[in-house]
Design a protein around this motif. Structure first.
Motif, PDB file in Angstrom:
ATOM      1  N   GLU A 133      44.424 -26.724 -11.763  1.00  0.00           N
ATOM      2  CA  GLU A 133      44.687 -26.802 -13.200  1.00  0.00           C
ATOM      3  C   GLU A 133      45.497 -28.047 -13.537  1.00  0.00           C
ATOM      4  OE1 GLU A 133      46.707 -24.151 -16.814  1.00  0.00           O
ATOM      5  OE2 GLU A 133      46.717 -23.396 -14.752  1.00  0.00           O
ATOM      6  N   GLN A 134      46.470 -28.374 -12.707  1.00  0.00           N
ATOM      7  CA  GLN A 134      47.276 -29.565 -12.935  1.00  0.00           C
ATOM      8  C   GLN A 134      46.461 -30.843 -12.720  1.00  0.00           C
ATOM      9  OE1 GLN A 134      50.335 -28.582 -10.148  1.00  0.00           O
ATOM     10  NE2 GLN A 134      51.527 -27.395 -11.635  1.00  0.00           N
ATOM     11  N   LYS A 135      45.546 -30.820 -11.768  1.00  0.00           N
ATOM     12  CA  LYS A 135      44.664 -31.970 -11.558  1.00  0.00           C
ATOM     13  C   LYS A 135      43.801 -32.221 -12.798  1.00  0.00           C
ATOM     14  CE  LYS A 135      44.412 -30.740  -6.689  1.00  0.00           C
ATOM     15  NZ  LYS A 135      43.583 -30.093  -5.636  1.00  0.00           N
ATOM     16  N   VAL A 136      43.273 -31.154 -13.351  1.00  0.00           N
ATOM     17  CA  VAL A 136      42.460 -31.280 -14.567  1.00  0.00           C
ATOM     18  C   VAL A 136      43.302 -31.839 -15.707  1.00  0.00           C
ATOM     19  CG1 VAL A 136      41.254 -29.965 -16.354  1.00  0.00           C
ATOM     20  CG2 VAL A 136      40.779 -29.512 -13.929  1.00  0.00           C
ATOM     21  N   ILE A 166      37.248 -34.707  -5.553  1.00  0.00           N
ATOM     22  CA  ILE A 166      36.365 -35.685  -6.204  1.00  0.00           C
ATOM     23  C   ILE A 166      35.414 -34.977  -7.155  1.00  0.00           C
ATOM     24  CG2 ILE A 166      34.545 -37.395  -5.828  1.00  0.00           C
ATOM     25  CD1 ILE A 166      37.340 -38.347  -5.067  1.00  0.00           C
ATOM     26  N   GLN A 167      34.852 -33.873  -6.727  1.00  0.00           N
ATOM     27  CA  GLN A 167      33.942 -33.120  -7.599  1.00  0.00           C
ATOM     28  C   GLN A 167      34.660 -32.637  -8.851  1.00  0.00           C
ATOM     29  OE1 GLN A 167      32.766 -30.269  -4.610  1.00  0.00           O
ATOM     30  NE2 GLN A 167      30.802 -31.303  -4.236  1.00  0.00           N
ATOM     31  N   LEU A 168      35.876 -32.141  -8.691  1.00  0.00           N
ATOM     32  CA  LEU A 168      36.646 -31.639  -9.825  1.00  0.00           C
ATOM     33  C   LEU A 168      37.000 -32.775 -10.790  1.00  0.00           C
ATOM     34  CD1 LEU A 168      38.221 -29.307 -11.194  1.00  0.00           C
ATOM     35  CD2 LEU A 168      40.190 -29.949  -9.765  1.00  0.00           C
ATOM     36  N   MET A 169      37.450 -33.886 -10.261  1.00  0.00           N
ATOM     37  CA  MET A 169      37.854 -34.999 -11.110  1.00  0.00           C
ATOM     38  C   MET A 169      36.665 -35.595 -11.850  1.00  0.00           C
ATOM     39  SD  MET A 169      40.566 -36.616  -8.371  1.00  0.00           S
ATOM     40  CE  MET A 169      41.267 -37.940  -9.347  1.00  0.00           C
ATOM     41  N   ARG A 170      35.541 -35.723 -11.136  1.00  0.00           N
ATOM     42  CA  ARG A 170      34.339 -36.275 -11.768  1.00  0.00           C
ATOM     43  C   ARG A 170      33.858 -35.354 -12.895  1.00  0.00           C
ATOM     44  NH1 ARG A 170      33.042 -40.722 -13.021  1.00  0.00           N
ATOM     45  NH2 ARG A 170      33.233 -39.574 -14.961  1.00  0.00           N
ATOM     46  N   ALA A 171      33.972 -34.064 -12.700  1.00  0.00           N
ATOM     47  CA  ALA A 171      33.532 -33.112 -13.711  1.00  0.00           C
ATOM     48  C   ALA A 171      34.485 -33.064 -14.905  1.00  0.00           C
ATOM     49  CB  ALA A 171      33.409 -31.717 -13.104  1.00  0.00           C
ATOM     50  N   GLU A 178      36.051 -43.843 -14.257  1.00  0.00           N
ATOM     51  CA  GLU A 178      35.633 -43.807 -12.860  1.00  0.00           C
ATOM     52  C   GLU A 178      36.646 -43.055 -12.003  1.00  0.00           C
ATOM     53  OE1 GLU A 178      33.577 -47.375 -11.311  1.00  0.00           O
ATOM     54  OE2 GLU A 178      34.256 -48.348 -13.155  1.00  0.00           O
ATOM     55  N   VAL A 179      36.205 -42.685 -10.807  1.00  0.00           N
ATOM     56  CA  VAL A 179      37.031 -41.915  -9.884  1.00  0.00           C
ATOM     57  C   VAL A 179      37.220 -42.714  -8.607  1.00  0.00           C
ATOM     58  CG1 VAL A 179      37.259 -39.764  -8.567  1.00  0.00           C
ATOM     59  CG2 VAL A 179      36.169 -39.738 -10.841  1.00  0.00           C
TER      60      VAL A 179
END
Length: 234
Positions: A133-136, A166-171, A178-179
């Motif tokens: 949640e904090q990453k999002v 990476i999947q979470l950040m890209r989404a 960019e990631v």
């Protein structure tokens, strides 16, 4: 797909000498990577070393813990841009993100973006210390504040880039953001897996081993273990 142009060759370890920096810049230019990422005090040295080669000079602000005052991060960024930095990898304030102080985190990033005067800003979340949640939240704040990249790690925390992150950040971020994966990108296979998941830039010290492995595969050779045995990425 130009793998070399996805790599930021990292020269951030505290023990590196000026000769180490020059050697790292030589690797970066010979391999024609995207950038060489150096410590703030090495920006002028790196800028001279890569002049005319097409390799960018990246550096860091608020590194590695992200807890310096916003005014200091912004001042550091302005000086680094004046010295010749093309890209800034900043660490957001991890503790304030964990405290859900979203206004502080947003404004901290926005101040660096403004100080960078249009140069690329990559925001390091340091995911090892964050919940999903904090990453999002961190990714969304970085985008709202005008950053160009979100980035997994400094390489100085207990964990680095993971496929799930990476999947979470890209989404989470929009298509124009960019990631960047950093921390543990030591092999070509790791890089390719994370690229498939959405990462477009990679911080690495194992640059030569990764690109040697790529060249060998293009010649039809069996994938080697050189990259996996290389020193840590940041």
């Amino acid at each position: 797909m130009n793998i070399a142009k996805m790599i930021d060759h990292s020269l951030l370890r505290p023990e590196l000498t000026t000769d180490d920096i020059r050697h790292g810049c030589e690797i970066a230019t010979r391999r024609q990577v995207a950038s060489v990422c150096v410590r703030p005090s090495d920006v002028g040295l790196a800028k001279a070393a890569v002049a005319g080669t097409g390799v960018l000079v990246g550096t860091v602000a608020g590194f590695p813990h992200g807890d310096t005052c916003t005014t200091i991060k912004a001042a550091e960024t302005r000086e680094l841009i004046e010295t010749g930095a093309d890209e800034i990898d900043m660490v957001l304030h991890i503790g304030r993100l964990r405290s859900d102080d979203t206004a502080y985190v947003h404004d901290d990033i926005a101040a660096v973006v403004a100080a960078a005067q249009g140069r690329v800003v990559k925001v390091i979340l340091e995911n090892a210390y964050l919940t999903d949640e904090q990453k999002v939240t961190g990714c969304r704040l970085a985008e709202q504040a005008g950053a160009h990249f979100v980035k997994t790690s400094t390489g100085f925390a207990p964990g680095g880039a993971t496929l799930a992150d990476i999947q979470l950040m890209r989404a989470t971020v929009s298509a124009h953001i960019e990631v960047k994966a950093a921390g543990g990108v030591r092999s070509l296979d790791t890089l390719l897996t994370l690229h498939q998941a959405g990462a477009t830039r990679f911080g690495a010290t194992a640059t030569e081993a990764i690109l040697d492995d790529l060249a060998g595969r293009e010649r039809g050779e069996r994938p080697g273990a050189a990259a996996a045995a290389s020193e840590d990425a940041y």
